[in-house]
Design an enzyme around this catalytic site. Structure first.
Site, PDB file in Angstrom:
ATOM      1  N   ARG A   4       0.520  14.497  12.470  1.00 30.94           N
ATOM      2  CA  ARG A   4       0.662  14.180  11.141  1.00 30.94           C
ATOM      3  C   ARG A   4       1.063  15.478  10.296  1.00 30.94           C
ATOM      4  O   ARG A   4       0.486  15.627   9.424  1.00 30.94           O
ATOM      5  CB  ARG A   4      -0.413  13.457  10.355  1.00 30.94           C
TER       6      ARG A   4
ATOM      7  N   ASP B  48       4.873   0.551  12.112  1.00 31.01           N
ATOM      8  CA  ASP B  48       3.318  -0.308  11.511  1.00 31.01           C
ATOM      9  C   ASP B  48       3.229  -1.632  12.053  1.00 31.01           C
ATOM     10  O   ASP B  48       1.908  -2.151  11.779  1.00 31.01           O
ATOM     11  CB  ASP B  48       3.289  -0.067   9.802  1.00 31.01           C
TER      12      ASP B  48
ATOM     13  N   ARG C 160      -8.951  -0.452   4.382  1.00 32.15           N
ATOM     14  CA  ARG C 160      -8.050   0.799   3.699  1.00 32.15           C
ATOM     15  C   ARG C 160      -6.644   0.005   3.446  1.00 32.15           C
ATOM     16  O   ARG C 160      -5.952   0.560   2.483  1.00 32.15           O
ATOM     17  CB  ARG C 160      -7.713   1.753   4.827  1.00 32.15           C
TER      18      ARG C 160
ATOM     19  N   LYS D 197       0.808  -1.307  -0.068  1.00 32.24           N
ATOM     20  CA  LYS D 197      -0.141  -0.140   0.097  1.00 32.24           C
ATOM     21  C   LYS D 197       0.836   1.205   0.055  1.00 32.24           C
ATOM     22  O   LYS D 197       0.727   2.105  -0.725  1.00 32.24           O
ATOM     23  CB  LYS D 197      -0.977  -0.057   1.203  1.00 32.24           C
ATOM     24  N   ASN D 198       1.939   1.338   0.833  1.00 30.25           N
ATOM     25  CA  ASN D 198       2.750   2.397   1.049  1.00 30.25           C
ATOM     26  C   ASN D 198       3.746   2.807   0.195  1.00 30.25           C
ATOM     27  O   ASN D 198       4.548   3.727   0.108  1.00 30.25           O
ATOM     28  CB  ASN D 198       3.382   2.210   2.337  1.00 30.25           C
TER      29      ASN D 198
ATOM     30  N   CYS E 205      -4.625  12.350  12.082  1.00 29.00           N
ATOM     31  CA  CYS E 205      -5.459  10.933  12.367  1.00 29.00           C
ATOM     32  C   CYS E 205      -5.029  10.711  13.758  1.00 29.00           C
ATOM     33  O   CYS E 205      -4.177  11.174  14.395  1.00 29.00           O
ATOM     34  CB  CYS E 205      -5.103   9.953  11.378  1.00 29.00           C
TER      35      CYS E 205
END
Ligand code: EPZ
Length: 426
Positions: A121, A303, A395, A22-23, A116
């Protein structure tokens, strides 16, 4: 509202192929704005954030076709400069279109990204880096407006190896006049993947993956086809799933070199890990406590902090986990303690009292990685766990419950009414 309903206790067994990262995928999609030619991305994870980024690109006037694991991007129809609030609000990573738009159009209007719940952030490193290249920045009415009469390479020393700032600056620099040097750059494998894609488009980049990235500006970029690097965070999530269920999993299409410190920490806890070229075998065992500190790559990935807290809750003894990357990434500890864990936090530290007997309960996912960790806890817990607000998990994890079901997990996706959390479901 959807939940996962999990009956814990099944040891996971078999093989699972992780999806594209994803990243990386989100940034590669933004990088496609740097040319008016068509680009093709393969091994793209079919997740909510990819669909959101596709909508951001469409808002910018770009044609985007998403088919299973493949995204075609066609910016030949002209480009607008505004990334709207309602999309940026949904996904903070939308800020990554700023560098490419500035390089391609000489201007960009991007809504201020929301924070978030893992921290404020901020984006100050992004903005100061772009200013160094010649961007003018002003923030008004909740939008960041950047423009330039032309970008010129310079030396940019980041105060912190920010992943997003490194990527935004790299993409702004690829067609700037002269040389840009990014010092204290982020070293994540996703940075290397982005540099590979940009180079295949004609960019001149060296040093990606080290703390100094050098970009020599070129006149223009062309279309290219690129395969997204495997998702090391998804791979690590499944490795911990194998451990906490005392199962035996082979995780396929992963590069063990992307998880060196993580693997070494799992081994010190007592997890059996065998490394092969493109796969990892992971088996449960008897777990011992260990201390972990998250750091920018190649350090222990932030993560995977929430997932490893689940594993440490089952280990003998006390562990201390220090979160050095985000300000507020222990937000899910209260939910873990509802499942019977015994974790106390103080600032950036969490103290985990091990050998907890996890028991099913209703819990709520506060964010993507904590949500995945609560699923892992449910797989290990006795009885039934309901994990609510699983939209966060969708997500970033493609077909999460299907992959787990195929490995023997008893997990179902169910619709729930807005029942008060206090109502005992079982
Ligand atoms: C990327 O976020 C990832 N997201 C995150 O993954 C990941 O946790 C993080 O890198 C660290 O590896 C994507 O790639 C979409 P940072 P990013 O800039 O780029 C502070 C997930 O679950 N900071 O390295 O936002 C920031 O507040 C997500 O997949 C500034 O102060 O990470 C944070 O404390 C979560 N000013 C720290 O640096 C800035 O200008 C790390 O941020 C930028 C960042």
């Amino acid at each position: 509202m959807e939940s996962f309903l999990i009956n814990g206790g099944n040891p996971l067994a078999g093989a699972v192929r992780v999806s594209g990262a994803k990243n990386s995928a989100l940034k590669l999609m933004a990088a496609a704005l740097l040319t008016s030619d068509k680009t093709i991305l393969q091994n793209v994870p079919m997740i909510k954030d990819v669909r959101t980024m596709a909508n951001v690109l469409r808002e910018l006037g770009v044609g985007v076709t998403v088919t299973p694991e493949r995204v075609e991007i066609d910016p030949s129809g002209g480009l607008s400069d505004t990334a709207p609030y309602e999309l940026v609000r949904k996904m903070r990573a939308s800020i990554i279109v700023m560098g490419p738009l500035l390089a391609r159009l000489g201007r960009a209007r991007v809504a201020m990204p929301g924070g978030c719940n893992i921290g404020p952030r901020k984006i100050d490193f992004h903005l100061s880096g772009l200013e160094k290249l010649g961007a003018r920045i002003n923030v008004e009415h909740g939008f960041i407006n950047v423009d330039t009469n032309g970008l010129t390479g310079d030396v940019i020393s980041l105060d912190y190896p920010s992943v997003g700032a490194t990527e935004n600056i790299m993409m702004a620099a690829v067609t700037a006049r002269g040389r840009t040097v990014i010092e204290s750059a982020a070293r994540e494998p996703e940075i290397i993947d982005l540099a590979k894609f940009l180079t295949s488009m004609g960019a001149r980049i060296s040093g990606a993956g080290s703390e100094t990235v050098i970009i020599d500006g070129v006149d223009e970029l062309n279309g290219a086809t690129h395969t997204v690097v495997p998702d090391r965070i998804e791979a690590g999530t499944f490795m911990i799933a194998a451990a906490v269920t005392r199962g035996d999993l082979v995780i396929e299409d992963v590069n063990p070199l992307h998880l060196e410190i993580f693997i070494s920490k799992l081994r010190s806890i007592g997890v059996e890990v065998q490394e092969f070229d493109h796969k990892i075998r992971c088996r449960g065992g008897e777990f011992n406590s260990t201390d972990i500190a998250t750091l920018p790559h190649p350090g222990f990935p932030t993560d995977l902090q929430a997932p490893v807290l689940v594993l440490l809750s089952l280990a003998r003894g006390h562990s201390i986990v220090t979160e050095n990357v985000f300000e507020n990434r222990f937000v899910f500890v209260d939910e873990m303690n509802r499942l019977g864990a015994s974790i106390r936090t103080s600032g950036h530290h969490a103290v985990v009292h091990g050998q907890s007997r996890l028991e099913g309960a209703i819990v709520e996912a506060p964010d993507l990685r904590a949500g995945a960790a609560l699923v892992l806890a449910g797989l290990a817990a006795a009885g039934t766990t309901e994990v609510r607000r699983i939209g966060h998990i969708d997500r970033g994890y493609e077909n999460f419950e299907q992959k787990l079901q195929a490995l023997g997990a008893d997990i179902q996706r169910v619709e729930v009414s807005n029942r008060a959390p206090s109502a005992a479901p079982f």
